[in-house]
Design an enzyme around this catalytic site. Structure first.
Site, PDB file in Angstrom:
ATOM      1  N   CYS A  48       0.819  -1.224   0.000  1.00 44.48           N
ATOM      2  CA  CYS A  48       0.000   0.000   0.000  1.00 44.48           C
ATOM      3  C   CYS A  48       0.850   1.271   0.000  1.00 44.48           C
ATOM      4  O   CYS A  48       0.311   2.366   0.168  1.00 44.48           O
ATOM      5  CB  CYS A  48      -0.913   0.012   1.226  1.00 44.48           C
ATOM      6  SG  CYS A  48      -0.028   0.065   2.800  1.00 44.48           S
ATOM      7  N   CYS A  51       4.967   1.884   3.839  1.00 44.13           N
ATOM      8  CA  CYS A  51       6.323   1.963   4.395  1.00 44.13           C
ATOM      9  C   CYS A  51       7.059   3.186   3.842  1.00 44.13           C
ATOM     10  O   CYS A  51       7.862   3.799   4.538  1.00 44.13           O
ATOM     11  CB  CYS A  51       7.087   0.679   4.103  1.00 44.13           C
ATOM     12  SG  CYS A  51       6.456  -0.746   5.022  1.00 44.13           S
ATOM     13  N   CYS A 152       5.049  -7.044   4.706  1.00 38.29           N
ATOM     14  CA  CYS A 152       4.715  -7.648   3.414  1.00 38.29           C
ATOM     15  C   CYS A 152       5.975  -8.137   2.708  1.00 38.29           C
ATOM     16  O   CYS A 152       6.011  -9.246   2.172  1.00 38.29           O
ATOM     17  CB  CYS A 152       3.960  -6.656   2.537  1.00 38.29           C
ATOM     18  SG  CYS A 152       2.356  -6.158   3.198  1.00 38.29           S
ATOM     19  N   CYS A 189       3.879  -2.979  10.130  1.00 37.58           N
ATOM     20  CA  CYS A 189       2.857  -2.585   9.165  1.00 37.58           C
ATOM     21  C   CYS A 189       2.327  -1.206   9.525  1.00 37.58           C
ATOM     22  O   CYS A 189       1.278  -1.067  10.110  1.00 37.58           O
ATOM     23  CB  CYS A 189       1.724  -3.614   9.142  1.00 37.58           C
ATOM     24  SG  CYS A 189       0.605  -3.470   7.745  1.00 37.58           S
ATOM     25  N   HIS A 226       5.087  -6.975  25.005  1.00 38.15           N
ATOM     26  CA  HIS A 226       4.532  -7.251  26.336  1.00 38.15           C
ATOM     27  C   HIS A 226       5.568  -7.065  27.441  1.00 38.15           C
ATOM     28  O   HIS A 226       5.247  -6.584  28.534  1.00 38.15           O
ATOM     29  CB  HIS A 226       3.977  -8.678  26.372  1.00 38.15           C
ATOM     30  CG  HIS A 226       3.352  -9.066  27.673  1.00 38.15           C
ATOM     31  ND1 HIS A 226       2.138  -8.570  28.097  1.00 38.15           N
ATOM     32  CD2 HIS A 226       3.787  -9.900  28.668  1.00 38.15           C
ATOM     33  CE1 HIS A 226       1.835  -9.091  29.278  1.00 38.15           C
ATOM     34  NE2 HIS A 226       2.816  -9.891  29.639  1.00 38.15           N
ATOM     35  N   CYS A 229       5.727  -3.421  28.227  1.00 37.91           N
ATOM     36  CA  CYS A 229       4.463  -2.687  28.176  1.00 37.91           C
ATOM     37  C   CYS A 229       4.136  -2.087  29.542  1.00 37.91           C
ATOM     38  O   CYS A 229       4.199  -2.785  30.560  1.00 37.91           O
ATOM     39  CB  CYS A 229       3.325  -3.617  27.749  1.00 37.91           C
ATOM     40  SG  CYS A 229       1.711  -2.801  27.673  1.00 37.91           S
ATOM     41  N   CYS A 246      -4.124  -4.948  31.331  1.00 34.00           N
ATOM     42  CA  CYS A 246      -3.500  -5.704  30.234  1.00 34.00           C
ATOM     43  C   CYS A 246      -4.576  -6.248  29.295  1.00 34.00           C
ATOM     44  O   CYS A 246      -5.616  -6.742  29.730  1.00 34.00           O
ATOM     45  CB  CYS A 246      -2.686  -6.855  30.826  1.00 34.00           C
ATOM     46  SG  CYS A 246      -1.895  -7.917  29.597  1.00 34.00           S
ATOM     47  N   CYS A 252      -4.507  -9.630  22.687  1.00 32.21           N
ATOM     48  CA  CYS A 252      -3.327  -8.810  22.450  1.00 32.21           C
ATOM     49  C   CYS A 252      -2.149  -9.695  22.058  1.00 32.21           C
ATOM     50  O   CYS A 252      -1.850 -10.692  22.723  1.00 32.21           O
ATOM     51  CB  CYS A 252      -2.985  -8.000  23.703  1.00 32.21           C
ATOM     52  SG  CYS A 252      -1.533  -6.930  23.513  1.00 32.21           S
ATOM     53  N   CYS A 261       7.604  -0.439  19.425  1.00 32.84           N
ATOM     54  CA  CYS A 261       6.482   0.487  19.660  1.00 32.84           C
ATOM     55  C   CYS A 261       6.453   1.091  21.072  1.00 32.84           C
ATOM     56  O   CYS A 261       6.239   2.306  21.202  1.00 32.84           O
ATOM     57  CB  CYS A 261       5.164  -0.215  19.368  1.00 32.84           C
ATOM     58  SG  CYS A 261       5.077  -0.910  17.700  1.00 32.84           S
ATOM     59  N   CYS A 273      -0.326   1.601  19.472  1.00 34.17           N
ATOM     60  CA  CYS A 273      -1.623   0.914  19.589  1.00 34.17           C
ATOM     61  C   CYS A 273      -2.110   0.809  21.027  1.00 34.17           C
ATOM     62  O   CYS A 273      -3.228   1.236  21.358  1.00 34.17           O
ATOM     63  CB  CYS A 273      -1.533  -0.475  18.966  1.00 34.17           C
ATOM     64  SG  CYS A 273      -1.310  -0.458  17.168  1.00 34.17           S
ATOM     65  N   CYS A 280      -2.202  -4.818  20.963  1.00 35.21           N
ATOM     66  CA  CYS A 280      -1.207  -4.985  19.895  1.00 35.21           C
ATOM     67  C   CYS A 280      -1.729  -6.022  18.908  1.00 35.21           C
ATOM     68  O   CYS A 280      -2.198  -7.095  19.303  1.00 35.21           O
ATOM     69  CB  CYS A 280       0.127  -5.446  20.507  1.00 35.21           C
ATOM     70  SG  CYS A 280       1.357  -6.009  19.299  1.00 35.21           S
ATOM     71  N   CYS A 283       1.825  -6.718  14.275  1.00 28.38           N
ATOM     72  CA  CYS A 283       2.052  -6.432  12.856  1.00 28.38           C
ATOM     73  C   CYS A 283       3.458  -6.756  12.369  1.00 28.38           C
ATOM     74  O   CYS A 283       3.694  -6.779  11.159  1.00 28.38           O
ATOM     75  CB  CYS A 283       1.698  -4.977  12.545  1.00 28.38           C
ATOM     76  SG  CYS A 283       2.871  -3.765  13.174  1.00 28.38           S
TER      77      CYS A 283
END
Length: 298
Positions: A48, A51, A152, A189, A226, A229, A246, A252, A261, A273, A280, A283
């Site tokens: 798409c 990136c 991808c 992603c 995790h 997190c 959680c 998740c 992230c 997210c 999560c 991705c």
């Protein structure tokens, strides 16, 4: 008349001197020096363009204008380059030939192999259509390094999900046994812009990256979401969207997803997210998007 970036910059400096215009010589020298670095050729398959868009939003280690002017020499990216059509394809082929064994090939999107790859045509070279599969097989072995940008390209991702006639595959699958160095996977992603740019700079400046069994740089993919997190020790969330707790019991994927992230976040360090009260979705996983959170959607 075609003019190279280096020639244009030299002309600009000469013009500035003649007109007595102030300019930053250090910056000009940096730009000129970038021309000697391993150039980047970026091709796109089934995806798409997310990136590429993510990369344009980079702020660390530099903003995209600084990256393109002073850090790397981007020879081809069909989304951000000014030329198109035959001229763009000529630039792609000539750059790969000129810098054979020196350039870094960045591949975005999965590689369609169905119908002999004809589901994805990159363009024409000397009047002959070039499929994405042919482009990867042609330019991959010519490159010094191959980088798969995004899930991808790294694992097949969304285009390779389920039964589909496109026959999408990962870059590594297509190039196994065809290149000297391993394909460097940068899943996500999209891929995080800092991860992509810094990995390219590491390849340019250092030449090697420590990678895990999934060919991902351990510098960015060593810890699960995790494990770091901030919700981990706050009990279970009451529902998706809850501000505390959680989300593991709601599907998740953080426990099995390695990504940056929680530490780097997204949108210039603004959010991620789980930071906006959603689990999560994993991705950057090799199996993405096979995920209960996604498959249960209408």
């Amino acid at each position: 008349m075609k003019i190279s970036r280096r020639d244009f910059l030299k002309w600009s400096v000469a013009a500035a001197v003649a007109l007595n215009v102030d300019f930053d010589l250090t910056n000009v020298n940096t730009v000129l020096a970038a021309e000697t670095d391993p150039p980047i050729i970026w091709i796109q398959g089934a995806g798409c363009s997310g990136c590429t868009i993510s990369t344009l939003n980079v702020t660390n280690p530099a903003t995209i204008d600084d990256v393109l002017l002073n850090k790397i020499s981007m020879k081809y990216n069909s989304t951000i380059m000014t030329s198109s059509g035959a001229l763009a394809m000529q630039t792609l082929d000539e750059s790969a030939t000129q810098y054979k064994g020196q350039f870094i090939l960045v591949i975005e999107g999965a590689i369609p192999t169905g119908e002999s790859g004809n589901y994805c045509i990159v363009g024409e070279v000397n009047g002959v259509p070039l499929t994405m599969q042919q482009a990867v097989l042609k330019y991959g072995p010519m490159a010094k390094y191959v980088v798969a940008a995004g899930t991808c390209a790294s694992f097949g991702g969304v285009p390779a999900t389920g039964a589909n006639s496109t026959g999408c595959q990962s870059v590594k699958t297509i190039l196994t046994g065809k290149t000297t160095n391993p394909v460097v996977n940068l899943p996500g992603c999209p891929v995080h812009p800092t991860v992509l740019i810094q990995s390219l700079l590491d390849l340019i400046l250092v030449g090697t990256l420590a990678i895990d069994t999934n060919n991902r740089p351990t510098k960015y993919y060593a810890k699960s979401v995790h494990s770091v997190c901030p919700r981990r020790e706050t009990g279970d969330a009451s529902q998706i969207g809850a501000k505390t707790g959680c989300f593991e019991e709601f599907g998740c994927m953080g426990p099995g997803c390695q990504n940056i992230c929680p530490s780097m976040k997204w949108n210039n360090g603004q959010a991620w997210c789980i930071g906006v009260n959603y689990p999560c979705i994993g991705c950057s996983n090799p199996t993405f998007p096979t995920n209960p959170l996604l498959s249960n959607r209408d």
